[in-house]
Every structure is written in structure tokens, then in C-alpha cells.
Scaffold this motif. Structure first.
Motif, PDB file in Angstrom:
ATOM      1  N   ILE A 123     -35.631   5.755 -24.273  1.00 22.96           N
ATOM      2  CA  ILE A 123     -37.130   5.448 -24.068  1.00 22.96           C
ATOM      3  C   ILE A 123     -37.073   4.820 -25.415  1.00 22.96           C
ATOM      4  O   ILE A 123     -36.800   5.020 -26.771  1.00 22.96           O
ATOM      5  CB  ILE A 123     -37.847   5.964 -23.284  1.00 22.96           C
ATOM      6  CG1 ILE A 123     -37.849   7.140 -22.619  1.00 22.96           C
ATOM      7  CG2 ILE A 123     -39.613   6.076 -23.530  1.00 22.96           C
ATOM      8  CD1 ILE A 123     -38.054   8.144 -21.652  1.00 22.96           C
ATOM      9  N   VAL A 124     -37.833   3.674 -25.580  1.00 22.05           N
ATOM     10  CA  VAL A 124     -37.992   2.736 -26.623  1.00 22.05           C
ATOM     11  C   VAL A 124     -39.416   2.978 -26.836  1.00 22.05           C
ATOM     12  O   VAL A 124     -40.188   2.142 -25.898  1.00 22.05           O
ATOM     13  CB  VAL A 124     -37.726   1.684 -27.352  1.00 22.05           C
ATOM     14  CG1 VAL A 124     -37.729   0.628 -28.805  1.00 22.05           C
ATOM     15  CG2 VAL A 124     -36.036   2.051 -26.727  1.00 22.05           C
ATOM     16  N   VAL A 125     -40.304   3.297 -27.502  1.00 19.26           N
ATOM     17  CA  VAL A 125     -41.649   3.397 -27.840  1.00 19.26           C
ATOM     18  C   VAL A 125     -42.157   1.752 -29.224  1.00 19.26           C
ATOM     19  O   VAL A 125     -41.182   2.198 -30.167  1.00 19.26           O
ATOM     20  CB  VAL A 125     -42.005   5.005 -28.073  1.00 19.26           C
ATOM     21  CG1 VAL A 125     -41.825   5.104 -29.488  1.00 19.26           C
ATOM     22  CG2 VAL A 125     -43.699   4.614 -27.731  1.00 19.26           C
ATOM     23  N   GLU A 126     -42.816   1.885 -29.256  1.00 24.04           N
ATOM     24  CA  GLU A 126     -43.444   0.975 -30.224  1.00 24.04           C
ATOM     25  C   GLU A 126     -43.141   1.542 -31.239  1.00 24.04           C
ATOM     26  O   GLU A 126     -43.710   1.354 -32.062  1.00 24.04           O
ATOM     27  CB  GLU A 126     -44.734   0.015 -29.668  1.00 24.04           C
ATOM     28  CG  GLU A 126     -45.731  -0.923 -30.682  1.00 24.04           C
ATOM     29  CD  GLU A 126     -44.917  -2.576 -30.539  1.00 24.04           C
ATOM     30  OE1 GLU A 126     -44.915  -2.700 -32.439  1.00 24.04           O
ATOM     31  OE2 GLU A 126     -44.091  -2.651 -29.518  1.00 24.04           O
ATOM     32  N   THR A 127     -44.809   2.536 -31.585  1.00 25.04           N
ATOM     33  CA  THR A 127     -44.960   3.409 -32.153  1.00 25.04           C
ATOM     34  C   THR A 127     -45.525   5.199 -32.331  1.00 25.04           C
ATOM     35  O   THR A 127     -45.900   4.423 -31.259  1.00 25.04           O
ATOM     36  CB  THR A 127     -46.081   2.773 -33.812  1.00 25.04           C
ATOM     37  OG1 THR A 127     -45.818   3.421 -34.445  1.00 25.04           O
ATOM     38  CG2 THR A 127     -47.272   2.473 -32.538  1.00 25.04           C
ATOM     39  N   VAL A 128     -45.233   6.004 -32.523  1.00 24.27           N
ATOM     40  CA  VAL A 128     -46.092   7.086 -32.468  1.00 24.27           C
ATOM     41  C   VAL A 128     -47.439   7.695 -33.500  1.00 24.27           C
ATOM     42  O   VAL A 128     -47.970   8.962 -33.316  1.00 24.27           O
ATOM     43  CB  VAL A 128     -45.038   8.393 -32.440  1.00 24.27           C
ATOM     44  CG1 VAL A 128     -43.682   8.075 -30.764  1.00 24.27           C
ATOM     45  CG2 VAL A 128     -44.678   8.061 -34.122  1.00 24.27           C
ATOM     46  N   ALA A 129     -47.400   6.455 -34.356  1.00 23.28           N
ATOM     47  CA  ALA A 129     -48.877   6.560 -35.574  1.00 23.28           C
ATOM     48  C   ALA A 129     -49.768   7.420 -34.629  1.00 23.28           C
ATOM     49  O   ALA A 129     -50.678   6.607 -33.188  1.00 23.28           O
ATOM     50  CB  ALA A 129     -48.806   6.017 -35.899  1.00 23.28           C
ATOM     51  N   GLN A 130     -50.433   7.920 -35.061  1.00 21.84           N
ATOM     52  CA  GLN A 130     -52.058   9.076 -34.623  1.00 21.84           C
ATOM     53  C   GLN A 130     -52.852   7.896 -35.061  1.00 21.84           C
ATOM     54  O   GLN A 130     -52.800   8.545 -36.600  1.00 21.84           O
ATOM     55  CB  GLN A 130     -51.896  10.495 -34.196  1.00 21.84           C
ATOM     56  CG  GLN A 130     -51.024  10.282 -33.138  1.00 21.84           C
ATOM     57  CD  GLN A 130     -50.836  10.438 -31.730  1.00 21.84           C
ATOM     58  OE1 GLN A 130     -52.177  11.214 -30.563  1.00 21.84           O
ATOM     59  NE2 GLN A 130     -50.308   8.710 -31.191  1.00 21.84           N
ATOM     60  N   SER A 131     -54.329   8.744 -35.291  1.00 18.80           N
ATOM     61  CA  SER A 131     -54.996   8.402 -35.768  1.00 18.80           C
ATOM     62  C   SER A 131     -55.573   9.870 -36.218  1.00 18.80           C
ATOM     63  O   SER A 131     -56.685   9.771 -37.688  1.00 18.80           O
ATOM     64  CB  SER A 131     -56.479   7.808 -35.350  1.00 18.80           C
ATOM     65  OG  SER A 131     -57.119   8.186 -33.889  1.00 18.80           O
ATOM     66  N   GLU A 132     -55.424  10.766 -35.492  1.00 17.20           N
ATOM     67  CA  GLU A 132     -56.231  11.936 -36.136  1.00 17.20           C
ATOM     68  C   GLU A 132     -54.749  13.230 -35.213  1.00 17.20           C
ATOM     69  O   GLU A 132     -54.427  12.979 -33.918  1.00 17.20           O
ATOM     70  CB  GLU A 132     -57.591  12.147 -35.026  1.00 17.20           C
ATOM     71  CG  GLU A 132     -57.722  12.252 -33.851  1.00 17.20           C
ATOM     72  CD  GLU A 132     -59.228  12.588 -33.738  1.00 17.20           C
ATOM     73  OE1 GLU A 132     -59.861  13.048 -34.756  1.00 17.20           O
ATOM     74  OE2 GLU A 132     -59.564  12.512 -32.408  1.00 17.20           O
ATOM     75  N   PRO A 133     -54.531  14.020 -35.727  1.00 20.08           N
ATOM     76  CA  PRO A 133     -53.471  15.381 -35.144  1.00 20.08           C
ATOM     77  C   PRO A 133     -54.243  16.276 -34.377  1.00 20.08           C
ATOM     78  O   PRO A 133     -54.605  16.953 -34.560  1.00 20.08           O
ATOM     79  CB  PRO A 133     -53.216  15.384 -36.787  1.00 20.08           C
ATOM     80  CG  PRO A 133     -54.207  15.922 -37.425  1.00 20.08           C
ATOM     81  CD  PRO A 133     -55.581  14.647 -37.366  1.00 20.08           C
ATOM     82  N   LYS A 134     -54.405  15.868 -33.155  1.00 19.91           N
ATOM     83  CA  LYS A 134     -55.189  15.870 -31.530  1.00 19.91           C
ATOM     84  C   LYS A 134     -53.826  16.970 -30.872  1.00 19.91           C
ATOM     85  O   LYS A 134     -53.297  15.602 -29.345  1.00 19.91           O
ATOM     86  CB  LYS A 134     -56.349  15.016 -30.922  1.00 19.91           C
ATOM     87  CG  LYS A 134     -57.406  15.332 -32.154  1.00 19.91           C
ATOM     88  CD  LYS A 134     -57.853  16.334 -32.437  1.00 19.91           C
ATOM     89  CE  LYS A 134     -59.473  16.338 -33.390  1.00 19.91           C
ATOM     90  NZ  LYS A 134     -59.806  17.077 -33.263  1.00 19.91           N
ATOM     91  N   THR A 135     -53.479  17.170 -30.574  1.00 23.04           N
ATOM     92  CA  THR A 135     -52.082  18.610 -30.069  1.00 23.04           C
ATOM     93  C   THR A 135     -52.103  18.594 -28.649  1.00 23.04           C
ATOM     94  O   THR A 135     -51.846  17.631 -27.391  1.00 23.04           O
ATOM     95  CB  THR A 135     -52.269  20.109 -30.025  1.00 23.04           C
ATOM     96  OG1 THR A 135     -51.556  19.719 -30.958  1.00 23.04           O
ATOM     97  CG2 THR A 135     -50.689  20.223 -29.387  1.00 23.04           C
ATOM     98  N   ALA A 136     -53.669  18.820 -28.358  1.00 25.69           N
ATOM     99  CA  ALA A 136     -54.230  18.052 -26.712  1.00 25.69           C
ATOM    100  C   ALA A 136     -54.011  17.351 -25.569  1.00 25.69           C
ATOM    101  O   ALA A 136     -53.260  16.994 -25.109  1.00 25.69           O
ATOM    102  CB  ALA A 136     -55.249  18.954 -26.725  1.00 25.69           C
ATOM    103  N   ALA A 137     -54.226  16.259 -26.587  1.00 24.35           N
ATOM    104  CA  ALA A 137     -54.794  15.033 -26.632  1.00 24.35           C
ATOM    105  C   ALA A 137     -53.311  14.155 -26.839  1.00 24.35           C
ATOM    106  O   ALA A 137     -52.817  13.356 -25.292  1.00 24.35           O
ATOM    107  CB  ALA A 137     -55.032  13.852 -27.201  1.00 24.35           C
ATOM    108  N   LEU A 138     -52.692  14.798 -26.872  1.00 28.06           N
ATOM    109  CA  LEU A 138     -50.907  13.658 -27.533  1.00 28.06           C
ATOM    110  C   LEU A 138     -50.580  14.562 -25.850  1.00 28.06           C
ATOM    111  O   LEU A 138     -49.754  14.063 -25.608  1.00 28.06           O
ATOM    112  CB  LEU A 138     -50.008  14.519 -28.657  1.00 28.06           C
ATOM    113  CG  LEU A 138     -48.853  13.749 -28.905  1.00 28.06           C
ATOM    114  CD1 LEU A 138     -48.621  12.480 -29.062  1.00 28.06           C
ATOM    115  CD2 LEU A 138     -48.669  14.383 -30.189  1.00 28.06           C
ATOM    116  N   ARG A 139     -50.366  15.893 -25.972  1.00 30.57           N
ATOM    117  CA  ARG A 139     -49.659  17.431 -24.559  1.00 30.57           C
ATOM    118  C   ARG A 139     -50.408  15.830 -23.115  1.00 30.57           C
ATOM    119  O   ARG A 139     -49.303  15.661 -22.002  1.00 30.57           O
ATOM    120  CB  ARG A 139     -50.235  18.100 -24.243  1.00 30.57           C
ATOM    121  CG  ARG A 139     -49.608  19.362 -23.343  1.00 30.57           C
ATOM    122  CD  ARG A 139     -50.409  20.578 -23.674  1.00 30.57           C
ATOM    123  NE  ARG A 139     -50.836  21.302 -24.576  1.00 30.57           N
ATOM    124  CZ  ARG A 139     -49.160  22.084 -24.574  1.00 30.57           C
ATOM    125  NH1 ARG A 139     -48.731  22.283 -24.002  1.00 30.57           N
ATOM    126  NH2 ARG A 139     -49.535  23.179 -26.106  1.00 30.57           N
TER     127      ARG A 139
END
Length: 206
Positions: A123-139
Motif C-alpha cells: 500500500i502506498v500512502v500520501e503521508t502519515v503526518a499527524q497534527s497531534e498524537p492521538k492513539t484512539a483516532a489513529l486506531r
């Protein structure tokens, strides 16, 4: 080989053309096996150790007469056949690492990448940058994308917020592109590359 680029929200972000020299090889199990064995043996600590008879703190005095005692002619209590004596032929600290040519290691990495591409697990993704480190949102995002068991490779530096958010999610590994390796690729079901990682890999094998 053309592959669609996605975002962490599941939206389309165009497409990329993968290099056949990196992602288009016919995977060879023998080369992958050699590389996995090389990595696993190199990772072994080799610190196992036992005391042999010269390291046992017992008397070295001969404890019986040479003749006429009715017993064998032993000269030390530290001999392996006695309780508390040294270990015979036990392990000692050593390196388990084996040699593997640099070109074979590079080839193995290309075969691992090609295996994932051939199996439809790349899988190729544009970017994985996040504005804040939120585990629940990323999960939650990973659940929607069906990234339940994945290795995610970012560019030269992994986005700090993404790394913090992803580190407590089970069966998710995150590495910079310099840390990509055959064992980690094969142990996860999906391989996720950012566009920065993809460009770095194709430049590396150009």
C-alpha cells in the motif's frame, strides 16, 4: 506496475508507477530464507555460558590413593562426573552471526518488496503526518483501512506525532526507510510505504 495512492482518511491521492527492478521481481524463497536466517542469527546475543572444570571452586587435591583404594583414580572434585563439578562441553559466549554478501542482502530486500507487491499486500500512502498524537483516532483510521497487521515505512524521519500514536497499537510496526528489513516485511500482513519512503527505496536501488 501502477498502484493507487491513498490517504489515512481512505481518500484517493492519485497513483504511482513502481519500478520493476525493485517491485517486479519473481520472489525467490531461497534468497528470502537466507536473509531471514542471517538476520535472526545476527540478532542472537550468544551470551549463554556454563562453568567448566577449570572455573569450579572445588579442591584440586587428589582425594584417594592411586592404588589399592578400590575407587577410580580421580584427581579433582571439579571433574564433570561429580555433583557440583564443571560442565563438560557446555556452551560458551560466542557470536552466532554468519556472513552473507552485501549484494545478496540487497537482492533479498528487493525480493521481499516484490513478494508484497505480487500478493497485493503493498500500500502506498500520501503521508502519515499527524497534527497531534492521538492513539484512539489513529486506531480508528487503521480499522477503516483494514490495517490490522502492518509494517509502516516513513521517510528519513518518522513523523513524531504518528510514531507516538502508533506505538501502543498491537501488530503495527513503524520504521524510517533506513530501517526497512526483510524480517519485519515478512512478519506483517501488509506493507505500507509513504511516498517519501517509496522515492527513497527506488533511489537506493537505481
Amino acid at each position: 506496475m501502477e498502484l493507487q495512492v491513498t490517504t489515512l482518511d481512505g481518500a484517493s491521492a492519485g497513483s504511482v508507477t513502481l519500478s520493476d527492478a525493485v517491485f517486479g521481481l519473481e520472489p525467490r524463497i531461497d534468497i528470502l530464507h537466507r536473509m531471514v536466517r542471517y538476520q535472526q542469527l545476527k540478532a542472537m546475543s550468544g551470551t549463554h555460558d556454563v562453568k567448566n572444570r577449570s572455573e569450579i571452586a572445588l579442591t584440586k587435591k587428589k582425594f584417594g590413593k592411586q592404588k589399592g583404594g578400590g575407587v577410580a583414580r580421580h584427581g579433582a572434585r571439579s571433574a564433570p562426573q561429580f555433583r557440583g563439578g564443571g560442565r563438560a562441553f557446555g556452551p560458551t559466549p560466542r557470536s552466532h552471526a554468519i556472513d552473507l554478501p552485501k549484494k545478496v542482502r540487497a537482492l533479498a530486500l528487493r525480493h521481499a518488496l516484490s513478494a508484497k507487491a505480487q500478493a497485493g499486500e503493498l500500500i502506498v500512502v500520501e503521508t502519515v503526518a499527524q497534527s497531534e498524537p492521538k492513539t484512539a483516532a489513529l486506531r480508528l483510521q487503521f480499522g477503516k483501512l483494514e490495517w490490522l497487521n502492518a509494517l509502516i515505512i516513513d521517510g528519513a524521519e518518522v513523523d513524531k506525532n504518528f510514531a507516538l500514536a502508533a506505538r501502543n497499537i498491537p501488530q503495527i510496526d513503524v520504521l524510517p526507510v533506513q530501517g526497512i528489513n526483510v524480517v519485519d516485511i515478512l512478519r506483517r500482513n501488509k506493507l505500507v510505504l509513504t511516498k517519501a519512503a517509496l522515492e527513497a527505496l527506488e533511489a537506493r536501488f537505481a
